[in-house]
Design a protein around this motif. Structure first.
Motif: not given
Lengths: 742, 74
Positions: A451-457
């Motif tokens: 979640y962190v990776l894709f939300i961040g991106a």
């Protein structure tokens, strides 16, 4: 050893739940303990060696802590085990030579019901009158002499928590345990006549039992279908006779099912009246009652429960972080250390990138799991666990769950494995299976990196109406999506799959007790060990396999790539010779980029890459290209693996993590051959939704198999969760495209 | 006057008179027998299950199951 007493080599501890059996067990065995499972079931078999035996010629004595039960007429798997061990039917298990019956002195009447059953079996026994200190404090005085005379066994007052009476009980069970005389509890005449007749039939057909055991078995067969069916092969004539007798008594309205309980309580109640003296103030409300007035109060109860949950979540998600960082740091350090020791080559890669990284992926959750088990143990030990089930039962029942499902579901926010293990506390088998089946839908911490990776991106950093950040809103929605689906799935399972009568919820609300820290810590360690060993073994093997699949077959590089790599390497050498640090840095960067391109090429041609490309047509409707598909395949072992898998595929460097900007940028920059971006916000949302549902976790499957003792339900679990993931991602992506969000 | 146990209000108690339908074995073993006095201590925050006091200990029971227990209000 006095005359007439058999040599004791095995002692069983029997009693109701919450009577302090385990505390006594710990006191009797010290550190000489073993926790295993009974064959084929998930009931813990706790055994140990009686301290002071097994050395200097003293014969070793094994002590077995039986699961707590209310009756030998088994209604749960725990009670079945206690029954089987005591009557000598348990697999690979000799019946005990002596039994320590443990009772709670503050609740003698109900406790003695079970004890009369145990004594009827005719095993040498002693009675441990535990919590005598609490009884005294509550103004309860017990005439142990009279109690001992009535039961026919030694009665030892105990305060196991404070170590009082341990030596006495040890001495009594070794030297004074006697076969009690048969208790003459009253049975109504019409039932008694049938019991005698059935007893004669059983004795004739199955001669291995003595007279009192025959009587015991007849009552058991009259009231328990499970125990009746156990005679199908050994004494079919007896079984038929019991069935006929049941039908006959039913037709003339003889309440034979109540005969045993009425009879035993009919004997126990007057005895308790006689031996227990209550001071006049004994009727005042106990401390425990006064605590309940607040802790399960209409308003305060739920509020306090919510506060307890917040505290646990805070601990699991915040306090665990430094320890988790430390573990990650150590694993990296060990990897570097191993690389410097081991010879370069395939072996080194398998060990460091396969095995060590894989095990690290499991061990990193250990701090969260320890903290979680600590709090769960504390809730159990103090008696608050039963209250949480009491408070939540009504709300949970709407969805076909029970109040006792709350704790497993909450534990699963950290990790599905402790959640599934916590489902053991569910007394009803149907509730337990449903709970286990939906627990993995809860947003566990392994989903967080994804979640962190894709939300961040892909999710903008702004705020909605200046209040809630889009990113945190997205994160919260993902958690709600998982939990909401867990409830829907539970409802569907309860409604259509596990039909039939809803569970019963006959649950004791035990008095509150001051926690036994030693016990809480010991349980925390034991349960965490199970997690590490079980999950670790599987992850270890699978990580090696997945690594091999990602590393092989080694493909010949294209001449173009070969040239690029060689040129970059030459440039580094030249730059170093020139001695200009700025140029060297540039050259090193170029070399790293070339190496990443090589890694990416190799991954594309590896088995996983091929598999991803083969899968692409299936996954394309969800918006996933071959790289994402390959990442999904790679993360079958554990969800967070997709981050490092994508990092490899996208050549962002093997040490990129979910917060790495290089990886985010590489993902954003990726295009299809026609120039359209691979990743849009819509693809990212589709992928995150996929991860909300898909059961990308080998360890969960392994633990579910162990707890359910079959591969069938874990297989169903994987399939239904994958189906949910596919359908929801499909709807999100195609729906998004139709709305022009692509 | 007999009623079913789920009809008792917190603070009320009753003496078990019998069971409608077959007697649930677990309840019998827990000591809920004809003649036993049961006190409703309180209800869970959402009104169900019930917190009962029987033979000196607390027992949680859903109203649906309590409805099968016939009591003489005392």
């Amino acid at each position: 050893m006095s005359e007439g007493v058999r040599a004791v080599t095995k002692i069983a501890l029997a009693g109701n739940p919450n009577v302090g059996k385990t505390v006594l067990f710990n006191a009797l065995t010290g550190a000489n303990q073993k926790v295993a499972n009974y064959p084929g079931v998930t009931v813990e078999r706790k055994s140990g060696r009686l301290t002071g035996t097994g050395k200097d010629g003293v014969p070793a004595v094994e002590v077995v802590d039986l699961p707590g039960c209310y009756s030998l007429n088994p209604r749960s798997i725990d009670e079945r085990i206690a029954h089987d061990v005591l009557v000598g039917h348990a697999q690979n298990e000799e019946p005990p030579d002596a039994v320590i019956c443990v009772v709670d002195a503050t609740n003698l009447e109900r406790n003695l019901y079970l004890i009369t059953q145990v004594l009827d079996l005719g095993l040498p026994a002693v009675l441990g009158l535990n919590m005598i200190d609490a009884a005294e404090a509550a103004g309860i005085k017990i005439d142990t002499q009279a109690l001992s005379e009535a039961l026919g066994v030694p009665v030892i007052p105990l305060a196991a928590r404070h170590g009082r009476g341990i030596e006495d009980v040890r001495d009594a069970v070794l030297n004074r345990a006697v076969v009690p005389p048969l208790i003459d509890w009253p049975v109504r005449d019409d039932v008694e006549a049938q019991v005698r007749r059935l007893g004669e039939i059983l004795a004739k057909e199955y001669s291995a039992l003595d007279e009192r055991r025959v009587r015991f078995e007849v009552f058991a067969a009259l009231t328990s279908d499970v125990l009746l069916d156990s005679w199908t092969n050994r004494a079919p004539g007896f079984r038929d006779a019991v069935l006929a007798a049941r039908a006959e008594m039913e037709s003339s309205s003889i309440p034979y099912q109540m005969a045993e309980t009425m009879g035993r309580y009919g004997w126990v109640s007057p005895l308790v009246q006689r031996v227990v003296q209550r001071h006049s103030d004994a009727h005042a409300r106990s401390l425990s009652d006064r605590m309940d007035a607040v802790l399960i109060h209409r308003v305060w109860g739920p509020a306090i429960f919510a506060a307890v949950l917040v505290l646990i979540f805070q601990a699991v998600f915040t306090w665990a972080v430094p320890a988790m960082d430390f573990i990650e740091w150590s694993v990296n350090g060990i990897g570097t250390g191993l690389r410097s020791v081991l010879p370069d080559g395939v072996f080194e890669d398998v060990i460091v990138e396969g095995a060590l990284t894989g095990v690290g992926n499991v061990v990193v959750f250990l701090p969260q799991i320890l903290i979680l088990f600590f709090f769960l143990g504390l809730m159990e030990d103090t008696g608050y666990m039963a209250r949480s089930a009491f408070i939540m039962d009504r709300a949970m029942r709407r969805f076909g769950l029970s109040g006792a499902s709350v704790v497993p579901l909450l534990s699963a926010y950290a990790c599905a494995i402790p959640g599934i293990m916590a489902a053991r506390t569910l007394p009803d088998e149907r509730d337990r299976i449903i709970t286990i089946m939906v627990v993995p839908l809860q947003g566990c911490s392994a989903r967080l990196p994804v979640y962190v990776l894709f939300i961040g991106a892909f999710i903008p950093a702004g705020t909605l109406l200046g209040v809630v950040g889009y990113q945190s809103l997205a994160m919260t929605s993902l958690y709600f999506l998982g939990t909401g689906m867990a409830f829907v799935a539970a409802w569907v399972l309860g409604r259509f799959v596990f039909k039939g009568e809803g569970s019963s919820f006959v649950m004791e609300l035990p008095p509150y007790r001051v926690p036994q820290w030693k016990l809480v810590f010991r349980r925390m360690i034991d349960r965490s060990r199970v997690f590490v060993v079980r999950a670790g073994k599987i992850i270890f093997g699978l990580s090696i396999l997945l690594w091999l699949l990602a590393a092989y077959p080694k493909t010949e590089l294209t001449p173009d790539l070969e040239n690029r790599l060689a040129t970059a390497q030459e440039a580094v050498v030249l730059a170093e010779q020139a001695g200009d640090p700025a140029v060297t840095t540039l050259a090193l960067d170029a070399q790293a980029a070339a190496q990443n391109q090589v890694a990416s090429f190799r991954t594309r041609n590896s088995y996983i890459g091929r598999f991803g490309r083969a899968l692409e047509p299936v996954m394309a409707p969800l918006g996933f290209d071959w790289k994402i598909s390959a990442g999904i395949v790679a993360s079958f072992a554990a969800r967070e693996v997709i981050v490092s898998a994508l990092a490899t595929i996208y050549s962002a460097g093997a040490d990129a993590d979910e917060e790495s900007l290089a990886l985010r940028d590489a993902i954003k920059a990726d295009t299809y051959p026609d120039g359209t971006p691979v990743f849009t916000s819509l693809v990212a949302v589709s992928l995150m939704v996929f991860f909300v549902f898909a059961l990308q976790c080998m360890s969960t499957l392994a633990i579910a198999r162990r707890e359910l003792n079959s591969w069938f339900w874990p297989a169903v679990m994987w399939v239904y969760m994958f189906a949910l993931a596919y359908v929801f991602s499909l709807v999100v992506y195609q729906g998004g495209l139709a709305l022009g969000l692509g | 006057m007999t009623t079913s146990l789920d009809q008792l209000k917190p603070g009320e108690s009753g003496r078990i008179d019998g069971f409608s339908g077959s007697a649930p074995g677990r309840l019998l073993e827990m000591g809920l027998l004809p003649g036993t006095v049961v006190e409703v201590v309180r209800l869970a925050p959402l009104g169900d299950p019930m917190d009962l006091k029987v033979r000196g200990f607390h027992l949680s029971l859903r109203k649906k199951e309590a409805a099968h227990i016939i009591v003489l209000r005392s």
